[in-house]
Design a protein around this motif. Structure first.
Motif, PDB file in Angstrom:
ATOM      1  N   GLU A  46       0.818  -1.212   0.000  1.00 11.04           N
ATOM      2  CA  GLU A  46       0.000   0.000   0.000  1.00 11.04           C
ATOM      3  C   GLU A  46       0.855   1.267   0.000  1.00 11.04           C
ATOM      4  OE1 GLU A  46      -3.156  -0.142  -0.606  1.00 11.04           O
ATOM      5  OE2 GLU A  46      -2.956  -2.321  -0.626  1.00 11.04           O
ATOM      6  N   SER A  47       2.015   1.223   0.625  1.00 11.56           N
ATOM      7  CA  SER A  47       2.883   2.400   0.608  1.00 11.56           C
ATOM      8  C   SER A  47       3.467   2.624  -0.787  1.00 11.56           C
ATOM      9  CB  SER A  47       4.004   2.266   1.643  1.00 11.56           C
ATOM     10  OG  SER A  47       4.882   1.200   1.335  1.00 11.56           O
ATOM     11  N   LYS A  48       3.699   1.545  -1.528  1.00  9.77           N
ATOM     12  CA  LYS A  48       4.167   1.692  -2.911  1.00  9.77           C
ATOM     13  C   LYS A  48       3.077   2.289  -3.790  1.00  9.77           C
ATOM     14  CE  LYS A  48       7.522  -2.114  -2.845  1.00  9.77           C
ATOM     15  NZ  LYS A  48       7.828  -3.474  -3.326  1.00  9.77           N
ATOM     16  N   ARG A  49       1.834   1.849  -3.587  1.00 15.20           N
ATOM     17  CA  ARG A  49       0.726   2.402  -4.364  1.00 15.20           C
ATOM     18  C   ARG A  49       0.536   3.884  -4.054  1.00 15.20           C
ATOM     19  NH1 ARG A  49      -4.420  -0.378  -3.101  1.00 15.20           N
ATOM     20  NH2 ARG A  49      -5.189   0.635  -4.987  1.00 15.20           N
ATOM     21  N   ALA A  50       0.649   4.228  -2.777  1.00 15.46           N
ATOM     22  CA  ALA A  50       0.516   5.633  -2.385  1.00 15.46           C
ATOM     23  C   ALA A  50       1.654   6.466  -2.969  1.00 15.46           C
ATOM     24  CB  ALA A  50       0.499   5.745  -0.862  1.00 15.46           C
ATOM     25  N   ALA A  51       2.862   5.919  -2.952  1.00 12.95           N
ATOM     26  CA  ALA A  51       4.005   6.632  -3.525  1.00 12.95           C
ATOM     27  C   ALA A  51       3.798   6.863  -5.012  1.00 12.95           C
ATOM     28  CB  ALA A  51       5.291   5.839  -3.273  1.00 12.95           C
ATOM     29  N   TYR A  52       3.300   5.843  -5.702  1.00 11.37           N
ATOM     30  CA  TYR A  52       3.029   5.960  -7.139  1.00 11.37           C
ATOM     31  C   TYR A  52       2.011   7.074  -7.382  1.00 11.37           C
ATOM     32  CZ  TYR A  52       1.950   4.457 -11.927  1.00 11.37           C
ATOM     33  OH  TYR A  52       1.785   4.412 -13.284  1.00 11.37           O
ATOM     34  N   GLY A 142     -10.741   9.424   3.681  1.00 13.63           N
ATOM     35  CA  GLY A 142     -12.063   9.131   4.225  1.00 13.63           C
ATOM     36  C   GLY A 142     -13.121   9.595   3.248  1.00 13.63           C
ATOM     37  N   GLN A 143     -14.075  10.370   3.721  1.00  9.54           N
ATOM     38  CA  GLN A 143     -15.151  10.855   2.866  1.00  9.54           C
ATOM     39  C   GLN A 143     -14.638  11.915   1.884  1.00  9.54           C
ATOM     40  OE1 GLN A 143     -18.299   9.625   2.767  1.00  9.54           O
ATOM     41  NE2 GLN A 143     -17.500   8.108   4.225  1.00  9.54           N
ATOM     42  N   PRO A 144     -15.141  11.889   0.641  1.00 11.98           N
ATOM     43  CA  PRO A 144     -14.742  12.908  -0.345  1.00 11.98           C
ATOM     44  C   PRO A 144     -15.186  14.301   0.108  1.00 11.98           C
ATOM     45  CG  PRO A 144     -15.806  11.027  -1.411  1.00 11.98           C
ATOM     46  CD  PRO A 144     -16.031  10.870   0.064  1.00 11.98           C
ATOM     47  N   ARG A 145     -14.472  15.320  -0.388  1.00 14.52           N
ATOM     48  CA  ARG A 145     -14.813  16.705  -0.077  1.00 14.52           C
ATOM     49  C   ARG A 145     -14.553  17.543  -1.318  1.00 14.52           C
ATOM     50  NH1 ARG A 145     -15.434  19.912   4.595  1.00 14.52           N
ATOM     51  NH2 ARG A 145     -14.742  22.083   4.393  1.00 14.52           N
ATOM     52  N   GLU A 146     -15.459  18.437  -1.607  1.00 11.83           N
ATOM     53  CA  GLU A 146     -15.339  19.279  -2.794  1.00 11.83           C
ATOM     54  C   GLU A 146     -14.055  20.098  -2.747  1.00 11.83           C
ATOM     55  OE1 GLU A 146     -17.836  22.740  -5.232  1.00 11.83           O
ATOM     56  OE2 GLU A 146     -18.670  21.828  -3.401  1.00 11.83           O
ATOM     57  N   GLY A 147     -13.327  20.085  -3.855  1.00 13.95           N
ATOM     58  CA  GLY A 147     -12.090  20.830  -3.943  1.00 13.95           C
ATOM     59  C   GLY A 147     -10.873  20.073  -3.450  1.00 13.95           C
ATOM     60  N   TRP A 148     -11.089  18.869  -2.941  1.00 12.81           N
ATOM     61  CA  TRP A 148     -10.003  18.038  -2.423  1.00 12.81           C
ATOM     62  C   TRP A 148      -9.847  16.794  -3.291  1.00 12.81           C
ATOM     63  CZ3 TRP A 148      -7.744  18.321   2.841  1.00 12.81           C
ATOM     64  CH2 TRP A 148      -8.085  19.505   3.513  1.00 12.81           C
ATOM     65  N   LEU A 149      -8.614  16.283  -3.381  1.00 12.17           N
ATOM     66  CA  LEU A 149      -8.365  15.018  -4.036  1.00 12.17           C
ATOM     67  C   LEU A 149      -8.702  13.887  -3.071  1.00 12.17           C
ATOM     68  CD1 LEU A 149      -4.890  15.860  -5.637  1.00 12.17           C
ATOM     69  CD2 LEU A 149      -7.114  15.827  -6.781  1.00 12.17           C
ATOM     70  N   ASP A 150      -9.328  12.845  -3.590  1.00  7.09           N
ATOM     71  CA  ASP A 150      -9.726  11.699  -2.781  1.00  7.09           C
ATOM     72  C   ASP A 150      -8.583  10.687  -2.768  1.00  7.09           C
ATOM     73  OD1 ASP A 150     -10.878   9.540  -1.542  1.00  7.09           O
ATOM     74  OD2 ASP A 150     -12.410   9.191  -3.060  1.00  7.09           O
ATOM     75  N   PHE A 151      -7.968  10.475  -1.604  1.00  4.08           N
ATOM     76  CA  PHE A 151      -6.798   9.604  -1.520  1.00  4.08           C
ATOM     77  C   PHE A 151      -7.095   8.192  -1.995  1.00  4.08           C
ATOM     78  CE2 PHE A 151      -4.492   6.439   1.103  1.00  4.08           C
ATOM     79  CZ  PHE A 151      -3.257   6.559   0.485  1.00  4.08           C
ATOM     80  N   HIS A 152      -8.121   7.568  -1.427  1.00  4.24           N
ATOM     81  CA  HIS A 152      -8.421   6.179  -1.784  1.00  4.24           C
ATOM     82  C   HIS A 152      -8.867   6.070  -3.240  1.00  4.24           C
ATOM     83  CE1 HIS A 152      -7.825   4.019   1.973  1.00  4.24           C
ATOM     84  NE2 HIS A 152      -8.300   5.075   2.594  1.00  4.24           N
ATOM     85  N   GLY A 153      -9.631   7.037  -3.696  1.00  2.00           N
ATOM     86  CA  GLY A 153     -10.048   7.029  -5.092  1.00  2.00           C
ATOM     87  C   GLY A 153      -8.871   7.226  -6.027  1.00  2.00           C
ATOM     88  N   GLY A 154      -7.934   8.073  -5.621  1.00  2.00           N
ATOM     89  CA  GLY A 154      -6.787   8.368  -6.467  1.00  2.00           C
ATOM     90  C   GLY A 154      -5.830   7.200  -6.611  1.00  2.00           C
ATOM     91  N   MET A 155      -5.657   6.432  -5.522  1.00  2.00           N
ATOM     92  CA  MET A 155      -4.689   5.334  -5.583  1.00  2.00           C
ATOM     93  C   MET A 155      -5.332   3.995  -5.928  1.00  2.00           C
ATOM     94  SD  MET A 155      -3.706   4.484  -1.618  1.00  2.00           S
ATOM     95  CE  MET A 155      -3.027   2.868  -1.975  1.00  2.00           C
ATOM     96  N   GLU A 156      -6.646   4.025  -6.192  1.00  2.00           N
ATOM     97  CA  GLU A 156      -7.381   2.787  -6.447  1.00  2.00           C
ATOM     98  C   GLU A 156      -6.774   1.982  -7.590  1.00  2.00           C
ATOM     99  OE1 GLU A 156     -11.980   1.298  -7.298  1.00  2.00           O
ATOM    100  OE2 GLU A 156     -11.487   3.439  -7.180  1.00  2.00           O
ATOM    101  N   ASN A 157      -6.396   2.648  -8.656  1.00  2.00           N
ATOM    102  CA  ASN A 157      -5.860   1.950  -9.831  1.00  2.00           C
ATOM    103  C   ASN A 157      -4.345   2.087  -9.965  1.00  2.00           C
ATOM    104  OD1 ASN A 157      -8.466   1.129 -10.747  1.00  2.00           O
ATOM    105  ND2 ASN A 157      -8.801   3.205 -11.527  1.00  2.00           N
ATOM    106  N   CYS A 158      -3.698   2.534  -8.891  1.00  2.00           N
ATOM    107  CA  CYS A 158      -2.244   2.703  -8.943  1.00  2.00           C
ATOM    108  C   CYS A 158      -1.533   1.371  -8.756  1.00  2.00           C
ATOM    109  CB  CYS A 158      -1.780   3.688  -7.870  1.00  2.00           C
ATOM    110  SG  CYS A 158      -2.229   5.398  -8.217  1.00  2.00           S
ATOM    111  N   SER A 159      -0.442   1.225  -9.445  1.00  2.00           N
ATOM    112  CA  SER A 159       0.343  -0.001  -9.393  1.00  2.00           C
ATOM    113  C   SER A 159       1.066  -0.125  -8.055  1.00  2.00           C
ATOM    114  CB  SER A 159       1.361  -0.020 -10.525  1.00  2.00           C
ATOM    115  OG  SER A 159       2.265  -1.100 -10.385  1.00  2.00           O
ATOM    116  N   ALA A 160       1.233  -1.365  -7.602  1.00  2.00           N
ATOM    117  CA  ALA A 160       2.009  -1.644  -6.397  1.00  2.00           C
ATOM    118  C   ALA A 160       3.483  -1.816  -6.738  1.00  2.00           C
ATOM    119  CB  ALA A 160       1.479  -2.878  -5.686  1.00  2.00           C
ATOM    120  N   GLU A 161       3.826  -1.612  -8.004  1.00  2.00           N
ATOM    121  CA  GLU A 161       5.222  -1.666  -8.421  1.00  2.00           C
ATOM    122  C   GLU A 161       5.769  -0.241  -8.441  1.00  2.00           C
ATOM    123  OE1 GLU A 161       6.901  -4.450  -8.893  1.00  2.00           O
ATOM    124  OE2 GLU A 161       5.077  -5.584  -8.391  1.00  2.00           O
TER     125      GLU A 161
END
Length: 288
Positions: A46-52, A142-161
Motif C-alpha cells: 500500500e505504501s508503494k501504491r501511495a508513492a506511485y 475518508g469521505q470525499p470533499r469538494e475541492g479536495w483530491l480523494d486519496f483512496h479514489g486516487g490510488m485505487e488503480n495505482c500499481s504496487a510496483e
C-alpha cells in the motif's frame, strides 16, 4: 524476516506472518470494536501504491507534505510512501487553527496537505490557503470533499510496483526525511529536521526503554501529529521478526462531556481482550 527500514536502500521487508500494525476503529455508537490488521507485506504494497499516486501529482524528492490524520490507519502507508519518494513528511496535530497552519505551511514551504475527513479540521485548512502560497494540493482521507483530491479514489488503480528513485532523485542517509514543529510554548514553534539516519538513534530507545521483543505488542495512544509516533522506527529497527505496533484508535472519537469516563471503560475492555494479553509496555502521551 520481519520489518526493517533501510536508509540508502529504503524499503519495508516482511516475513510470512509478520504483523506490522494493528488499527482500531470505533463505530458511531461506540459499542463495537473493529480491528484492522496489516502485515508488513500489506504496508509495503500500500505504501508503494501511495508513492506511485503522489508521483503522478508531481510530488518529488525534497517536497514537504503535511499530514493531519489524527489516528487514521492510512498514516502508516503515507509516511512510508513519502520516504520512498524522498519527500519530507511533516506530521501535524489536528488541533491546529488557521494561523498555526499558515505559519507551518510558509515556514516549511508545504506543497501538499493530507487530512482526514473531519469537516472542522478541513475548514481550518481551507481558510489558511489564501496565505499559504506553496500549497498546491489538498488530499482527503475518508469521505470525499469538494475541492479536495480523494486519496483512496486516487490510488485505487495505482500499481504496487514502485521503482526505487535513481539518479538525482535517489534517497541517501543524509537526506531530510521527517520534519516536526516544536510545541512553541515560549514562542513560535521551531522546525526540527531529521534525516534518514534518524531511526538509528532510537535503537537504544526501543531496546532499553520500550523493551521491544519479537512477537511483542507496542501500544501508542498519541495521535499521529505528535512526535511520539516516531517510535514507529524504533520497533521496526530493533525487532527482527513479528513485531506488532498498535495504533489506537484509527478514527475520531466523538465523546463530548463523557470522554474521560468512556475512555477509561474502553481501555478496560481493550486490556482485558485477548489481543492485548501480550502487552509489555504502554506509552501514553502527556504534558505537565
Amino acid at each position: 524476516e520481519g520489518g526493517h527500514l533501510h536508509g540508502d536502500e529504503f524499503d519495508v521487508e516482511f516475513g510470512e506472518n509478520g504483523t506490522a500494525a494493528i488499527g482500531f476503529a470505533i463505530n458511531v455508537n461506540g459499542r463495537a470494536l473493529e480491528e484492522k490488521f496489516f502485515t508488513f507485506e500489506d504496508i509495503s504494497r500500500e505504501s508503494k501504491r501511495a508513492a506511485y499516486y503522489f508521483t503522478t501529482l508531481g510530488i518529488k524528492k525534497g517536497d514537504a507534505v503535511m499530514l493531519m490524520l489524527r489516528r487514521r490507519y492510512e498514516w502508516w502507508w503515507l509516511m512510508l510512501a513519502l520516504h520512498r519518494i524522498g519527500a519530507i513528511a511533516v506530521p501535524a496535530t489536528d488541533q491546529l487553527l488557521v494561523k498555526d497552519i499558515e505559519y507551518r505551511t510558509n515556514a516549511a514551504e508545504i506543497k501538499m496537505i493530507i487530512s482526514y475527513d473531519n469537516p472542522s479540521v478541513q475548514q481550518q485548512i481551507e481558510n489558511a490557503l489564501p496565505n499559504s502560497p506553496t500549497v498546491k494540493y489538498l488530499v482527503t482521507v475518508g469521505q470525499p470533499r469538494e475541492g479536495w483530491l480523494d486519496f483512496h479514489g486516487g490510488m485505487e488503480n495505482c500499481s504496487a510496483e514502485f521503482d526505487r528513485p535513481a539518479g538525482d532523485e535517489a534517497t541517501h542517509n543524509s537526506d531530510p526525511m521527517l520534519l516536526y514543529f516544536t510545541s512553541g510554548t515560549s514562542g513560535y514553534p521551531k522546525m526540527v529536521l531529521h534525516s534518514f539516519d534518524y531511526p538509528v538513534g532510537h535503537i537504544i530507545t526501543a531496546k532499553y526503554w520500550h523493551e521491544v521483543v519479537d512477537n511483542g505488542l507496542h501500544l501508542t495512544v498519541a495521535e499521529t501529529g505528535w512526535a511520539e509516533l516516531r517510535f514507529l522506527y524504533t520497533t521496526w529497527t530493533v525487532s527482527a521478526r513479528t513485531k506488532c505496533l498498535i495504533k489506537f484508535p484509527s478514527t475520531e472519537l466523538q465523546l463530548s462531556a463523557h470522554r474521560q469516563l468512556f475512555t477509561v471503560i474502553l481501555f478496560v475492555r481493550i486490556f482485558l481482550s485477548t489481543t492485548f494479553r501480550q502487552l509489555r509496555v504502554f506509552l501514553p502521551r502527556a504534558k505537565p
